[in-house]
Design a protein around this motif. Structure first.
Motif, PDB file in Angstrom:
ATOM      1  N   VAL A  84      23.442   3.303 -14.558  1.00  0.00           N
ATOM      2  CA  VAL A  84      22.621   3.140 -13.363  1.00  0.00           C
ATOM      3  C   VAL A  84      23.217   3.987 -12.248  1.00  0.00           C
ATOM      4  CG1 VAL A  84      21.969   0.775 -13.989  1.00  0.00           C
ATOM      5  CG2 VAL A  84      23.953   1.166 -12.493  1.00  0.00           C
ATOM      6  N   VAL A  85      22.445   4.190 -11.199  1.00  0.00           N
ATOM      7  CA  VAL A  85      22.996   4.802  -9.986  1.00  0.00           C
ATOM      8  C   VAL A  85      23.688   3.689  -9.199  1.00  0.00           C
ATOM      9  CG1 VAL A  85      22.532   6.093  -7.881  1.00  0.00           C
ATOM     10  CG2 VAL A  85      21.144   6.505  -9.928  1.00  0.00           C
ATOM     11  N   GLU A  86      25.001   3.777  -9.117  1.00  0.00           N
ATOM     12  CA  GLU A  86      25.796   2.783  -8.387  1.00  0.00           C
ATOM     13  C   GLU A  86      26.018   3.246  -6.954  1.00  0.00           C
ATOM     14  OE1 GLU A  86      30.380   1.135  -8.049  1.00  0.00           O
ATOM     15  OE2 GLU A  86      29.840   2.476  -9.696  1.00  0.00           O
ATOM     16  N   ARG A  87      25.912   2.315  -5.998  1.00  0.00           N
ATOM     17  CA  ARG A  87      26.345   2.577  -4.629  1.00  0.00           C
ATOM     18  C   ARG A  87      27.544   1.688  -4.341  1.00  0.00           C
ATOM     19  NH1 ARG A  87      23.345   4.674  -0.631  1.00  0.00           N
ATOM     20  NH2 ARG A  87      21.390   3.933  -1.527  1.00  0.00           N
ATOM     21  N   ASP A  88      28.682   2.291  -3.987  1.00  0.00           N
ATOM     22  CA  ASP A  88      29.864   1.493  -3.713  1.00  0.00           C
ATOM     23  C   ASP A  88      29.883   1.027  -2.257  1.00  0.00           C
ATOM     24  OD1 ASP A  88      30.796   3.586  -2.126  1.00  0.00           O
ATOM     25  OD2 ASP A  88      32.521   4.062  -3.401  1.00  0.00           O
ATOM     26  N   ALA A  89      30.937   0.319  -1.879  1.00  0.00           N
ATOM     27  CA  ALA A  89      31.004  -0.269  -0.545  1.00  0.00           C
ATOM     28  C   ALA A  89      31.039   0.777   0.558  1.00  0.00           C
ATOM     29  CB  ALA A  89      32.249  -1.165  -0.443  1.00  0.00           C
ATOM     30  N   ASN A  95      27.379   7.623 -11.227  1.00  0.00           N
ATOM     31  CA  ASN A  95      26.619   7.415 -12.460  1.00  0.00           C
ATOM     32  C   ASN A  95      27.449   6.460 -13.304  1.00  0.00           C
ATOM     33  OD1 ASN A  95      25.315   7.606 -14.942  1.00  0.00           O
ATOM     34  ND2 ASN A  95      24.964   9.813 -14.774  1.00  0.00           N
ATOM     35  N   THR A  96      27.075   5.190 -13.297  1.00  0.00           N
ATOM     36  CA  THR A  96      27.955   4.137 -13.808  1.00  0.00           C
ATOM     37  C   THR A  96      27.346   3.397 -14.985  1.00  0.00           C
ATOM     38  OG1 THR A  96      28.913   3.837 -11.611  1.00  0.00           O
ATOM     39  CG2 THR A  96      29.220   2.044 -13.182  1.00  0.00           C
ATOM     40  N   SER A  97      28.067   3.379 -16.089  1.00  0.00           N
ATOM     41  CA  SER A  97      27.648   2.643 -17.277  1.00  0.00           C
ATOM     42  C   SER A  97      28.058   1.182 -17.174  1.00  0.00           C
ATOM     43  CB  SER A  97      28.274   3.249 -18.537  1.00  0.00           C
ATOM     44  OG  SER A  97      27.744   4.528 -18.793  1.00  0.00           O
ATOM     45  N   LEU A  98      27.229   0.307 -17.748  1.00  0.00           N
ATOM     46  CA  LEU A  98      27.462  -1.136 -17.729  1.00  0.00           C
ATOM     47  C   LEU A  98      27.525  -1.651 -19.162  1.00  0.00           C
ATOM     48  CD1 LEU A  98      24.732  -2.137 -15.089  1.00  0.00           C
ATOM     49  CD2 LEU A  98      27.063  -1.324 -14.657  1.00  0.00           C
ATOM     50  N   VAL A  99      28.565  -2.421 -19.466  1.00  0.00           N
ATOM     51  CA  VAL A  99      28.702  -3.019 -20.793  1.00  0.00           C
ATOM     52  C   VAL A  99      28.801  -4.524 -20.639  1.00  0.00           C
ATOM     53  CG1 VAL A  99      30.048  -3.119 -22.922  1.00  0.00           C
ATOM     54  CG2 VAL A  99      29.887  -0.954 -21.652  1.00  0.00           C
ATOM     55  N   PHE A 100      27.942  -5.240 -21.368  1.00  0.00           N
ATOM     56  CA  PHE A 100      27.888  -6.694 -21.289  1.00  0.00           C
ATOM     57  C   PHE A 100      28.306  -7.315 -22.620  1.00  0.00           C
ATOM     58  CE2 PHE A 100      24.894  -5.072 -18.199  1.00  0.00           C
ATOM     59  CZ  PHE A 100      25.197  -5.806 -17.069  1.00  0.00           C
ATOM     60  N   SER A 101      29.008  -8.437 -22.526  1.00  0.00           N
ATOM     61  CA  SER A 101      29.414  -9.176 -23.712  1.00  0.00           C
ATOM     62  C   SER A 101      28.248 -10.009 -24.230  1.00  0.00           C
ATOM     63  CB  SER A 101      30.580 -10.097 -23.369  1.00  0.00           C
ATOM     64  OG  SER A 101      30.106 -11.233 -22.634  1.00  0.00           O
TER      65      SER A 101
END
Length: 259
Positions: A84-89, A95-101
């Motif tokens: 996803v496109v991540e916006r930090d603080a 460009n940040t990948s997300l991995v879920f259990s």
């Protein structure tokens, strides 16, 4: 280990919320898999640069994370939800990948290190990640990379040094360079004696035709499965013992000199 790659189609006429829900439904339908993978920036489109800021979200509690966490939990799978496109603080985009259990917990994130664009597009709109990232699953350790990362073998070497036996590579790879996609995926598998799960998109991203042709490559470089150009799901059973066997039978990694 059973892995499923969702080569999701990106249709500019489909809204982002609708595509999220459709992707989640596809994930829920793959409950027999151990690992499910989605492509890079499938919500907004990898080449839809003008939409990055508007669609930016936080990895922990953004709309994509909420929908994907629930899908992973309901399917009982490890889910690499693409990126996803991540916006930090501080307001920077990644460009940040997300991995879920399988419990629906955010187990890992990976900020893409190599940004594409040659001083345009992603290369100037997004900040670079700095941390090679692995995730320990029940059956193996997987290393995370994203699209353009595939062209930089030193990243994959660092992931092998961190214990990776498979690489998951979501992408929004353009059709005009499809041969590079296949070649590089096989090269990363051969040189690291690891599985490569390369998951691309179908359709178009901001008018850029996508390559499709997601593929799964074994540690000897053989293509176990390859998709076509349209939306498609690949499901492949991986024998993770083949990694150790390949490395034992042909111990090239032991002859590395430069580290």
């Amino acid at each position: 280990m059973r892995a499923s790659l969702i080569q999701l189609g990106v249709d500019p006429d489909e809204s982002v919320p609708a595509r999220r829900e459709r992707a989640a439904e596809l994930v829920r339908g793959l409950g027999g898999s151990d690992l499910v993978v989605l492509p890079e920036l499938w919500t907004v489109g990898a080449f839809a640069y003008e939409a990055y800021a508007a669609e930016a979200e936080t990895p922990a509690d953004g709309p994509t994370a909420a929908v994907m966490a629930r899908a992973a939990r309901e399917a009982g799978v490890w889910l690499h939800a693409g990126s996803v496109v991540e916006r930090d603080a501080e307001g920077r985009l990644y460009n940040t990948s997300l991995v879920f259990s399988p419990a629906g917990e955010l187990a890992a994130t990976y900020r893409k290190i190599h940004r594409f664009g040659f001083d345009e597009g992603e290369a100037v709109l997004m900040a670079a990640g700095t941390e090679p990232t692995t995730v320990r699953l029940a059956e193996t350790t997987v290393g995370l990379a994203t699209c353009y990362d595939l062209r930089f073998p030193e990243l994959f070497r660092s992931l092998v040094d961190a214990g990776a036996e498979a690489f998951v590579v979501p992408a929004g790879w353009p059709a005009r360079r499809r041969e590079h996609w296949t070649l590089l995926a096989r090269a990363r598998a051969v040189e690291n004696q690891s599985y490569v799960l390369a998951c691309g998109t179908a359709g178009t991203h901001a008018g850029v035709a996508q390559a499709g042709h997601s593929l799964v490559v074994d540690p000897w470089g053989e293509v176990l499965a390859e998709a076509g150009e349209r939306e498609e799901i690949l499901t492949v059973d991986l024998d993770m013992a083949r990694v150790a066997k390949t490395r034992e039978d042909f111990p090239a990694l032991k002859d590395r000199v430069l580290r």
